[in-house]
Design an enzyme around this catalytic site. Structure first.
Site, PDB file in Angstrom:
ATOM      1  N   HIS A 129      14.905  22.170 -42.230  1.00  0.00           N
ATOM      2  CA  HIS A 129      14.146  22.731 -41.331  1.00  0.00           C
ATOM      3  C   HIS A 129      14.274  23.689 -40.655  1.00  0.00           C
ATOM      4  CE1 HIS A 129      11.605  20.869 -38.271  1.00  0.00           C
ATOM      5  NE2 HIS A 129      12.210  22.103 -37.379  1.00  0.00           N
ATOM      6  N   GLU A 130      15.712  24.126 -40.725  1.00  0.00           N
ATOM      7  CA  GLU A 130      15.404  25.674 -39.991  1.00  0.00           C
ATOM      8  C   GLU A 130      15.582  26.792 -40.954  1.00  0.00           C
ATOM      9  OE1 GLU A 130      15.882  26.152 -36.652  1.00  0.00           O
ATOM     10  OE2 GLU A 130      16.173  23.867 -36.291  1.00  0.00           O
ATOM     11  N   HIS A 184      12.136  26.831 -41.414  1.00  0.00           N
ATOM     12  CA  HIS A 184      11.052  28.441 -40.680  1.00  0.00           C
ATOM     13  C   HIS A 184      11.682  29.811 -40.760  1.00  0.00           C
ATOM     14  CE1 HIS A 184      10.450  25.386 -37.439  1.00  0.00           C
ATOM     15  NE2 HIS A 184      11.256  24.561 -36.718  1.00  0.00           N
ATOM     16  N   ASP A 230       8.315  21.644 -32.107  1.00  0.00           N
ATOM     17  CA  ASP A 230       7.399  22.285 -33.082  1.00  0.00           C
ATOM     18  C   ASP A 230       5.809  21.728 -32.680  1.00  0.00           C
ATOM     19  OD1 ASP A 230       9.732  23.339 -33.913  1.00  0.00           O
ATOM     20  OD2 ASP A 230      10.070  22.502 -35.434  1.00  0.00           O
TER      21      ASP A 230
HETATM   22 ZN    ZN Z   1      12.012  23.081 -36.080  1.00  0.00          ZN
END
Ligand code: ZN
Length: 384
Positions: free
Chosen positions: A199-200, A203, A274
């Protein structure tokens, strides 16, 4: 001489007054208020949480007054600590009061190794124990949790009348503590850690590839506050942001969820923050900034703040529906772009995620090694 008081809060406005006048007499000194949320909780919220507390409120008001009465040259520094910065009254964190914030994060892998060493110093530990292995098994543990593990491992070893603490004692201790902590704190399973890392990384990769997004300085998968992972950007000071910069920002904010879908074919609840940001930003784009073609150059922003939007909307029902549709389309398009970007650059995504899994925190230089140098051009001038 520097005086240091460590005062825990039993309160009352008169005690605050007394504390500050003593501090001024004894300056230079530091006032340290531990667990500031005990009195600094948001005044509005207090009413819901067990009724308004008059004494707490007057203590807080007194604290605010005292802090305002301070010049920068009085030689008194006021520090406070809390685990619940989100609960604090906004008045406390205004400029001139507690206006600088330092986050004390949970330790990363190498820091955990150092903490293990400290707590093992006085224990009879088998030489064969691999500290690296212990740190790998304890993501999200605080210093206190690690102290607890060492203590527990010693107890387990003592119970079996061993002369040294062995590896199994530590693994048993970790198991026991994980089971006990699972609910109340943020102990993360290896599968969760993988999802957070991807997930990170999502980004990180999307924002790196999109030119107008602020430069990333740090990505972490160590849980902190409410969030399980985080990415830090270096915001640029500019007054104007172009429409494409807004779009790219939406895309990078959705990059986390998009990465989960691209890699695991499944999305998780980890994207709630988010999505909240994205929804607000898309709303602002359509309703305030006049960025939507169908609505045209119309802004329903009310700078006078006189209209109560919950009672009367400044637009018709039909426009309301159009706004909903356009927001959804904007977010949908941004998500699609994020997914396409990440599918095309899956190898980079995997490299960043693996690096995060290995190191837990990575910095701009590490990202540069994987993703290449970032040529950041300011697109805003082209748009204007
Ligand atoms: Zn996030």
């Amino acid at each position: 001489m520097l005086h240091l008081w460590r005062c825990s809060w039993g309160g009352g406005a008169s005690r605050v007054r007394d504390l500050f006048s003593q501090a001024k007499e004894k300056a230079p000194c530091i006032i340290f208020i531990d667990e500031i949320d005990a009195i600094g909780r948001s005044r509005g919220k207090g009413a819901f949480l067990g009724g308004a507390n008059d004494e707490r409120e007057s203590t807080l008001n007194q604290l605010l007054t005292e802090m305002d009465g301070f010049g920068t040259n009085t030689g008194v520094i006021v520090l406070a600590a809390t685990n619940r910065a989100d609960m604090l009254d906004p008045a406390l964190v205004r400029p001139g009061r507690f206006d600088r914030h330092i986050y004390l994060e949970l330790p990363n892998m190498s820091e955990r190794a150092a903490i293990f060493k400290v707590h093992m110093r006085n224990l009879m530990v088998d030489e064969a124990i691999n500290i690296q292995l212990l740190t790998a098994q304890t993501p999200g543990f605080s210093g206190a949790d690690i102290a607890n593990i060492c203590n527990e491992a010693a107890l387990i070893a003592a119970r079996r009348k061993a002369t040294k603490i062995e590896k199994t004692d530590f693994t048993d201790a970790i198991d026991r503590i994980v089971a006990g902590l699972e609910k109340k704190s943020k102990i993360i399973s290896p599968e969760e850690k993988r999802i957070i890392a991807y997930h990170e990384a999502g980004h990180a990769v999307t924002s790196w590839l999109l030119k107008t997004v602020d430069t990333l300085v740090k990505v972490s998968i160590i849980p902190r506050g409410k969030s399980l992972g985080a990415a830090w950007y270096l915001p640029e000071e500019k007054q104007l942001r172009s429409k494409s910069a807004f779009r790219e920002h939406l895309c990078a904010t959705l990059g986390g969820r998009a990465a989960e879908e691209v890699i695991f074919g499944e999305i998780s609840s980890g994207a709630i923050d988010d999505l909240e940001k994205v929804t607000k930003e898309a709303y602002a784009m359509v309703v305030y900034y006049g960025f939507n073609d169908k609505l045209g150059n119309v802004s329903y922003y009310d700078s006078t703040n006189q209209r109560d939007l919950s009672i009367q909307k400044p637009f018709s029902e039909a426009t309301g529906e159009l706004i909903d549709q356009e927001i959804r389309k904007l977010v949908g398009d941004a998500y699609l772009t994020a997914k396409t970007l990440l599918t095309e650059n899956k190898i980079l995504l995997e490299k960043v995620a693996e690096s995060l899994l290995k190191n837990e925190v990575i910095y701009r230089e590490d990202l540069e090694k994987i993703l290449g140098h970032r040529t950041k051009e300011d697109k805003i001038l082209n748009v204007l």
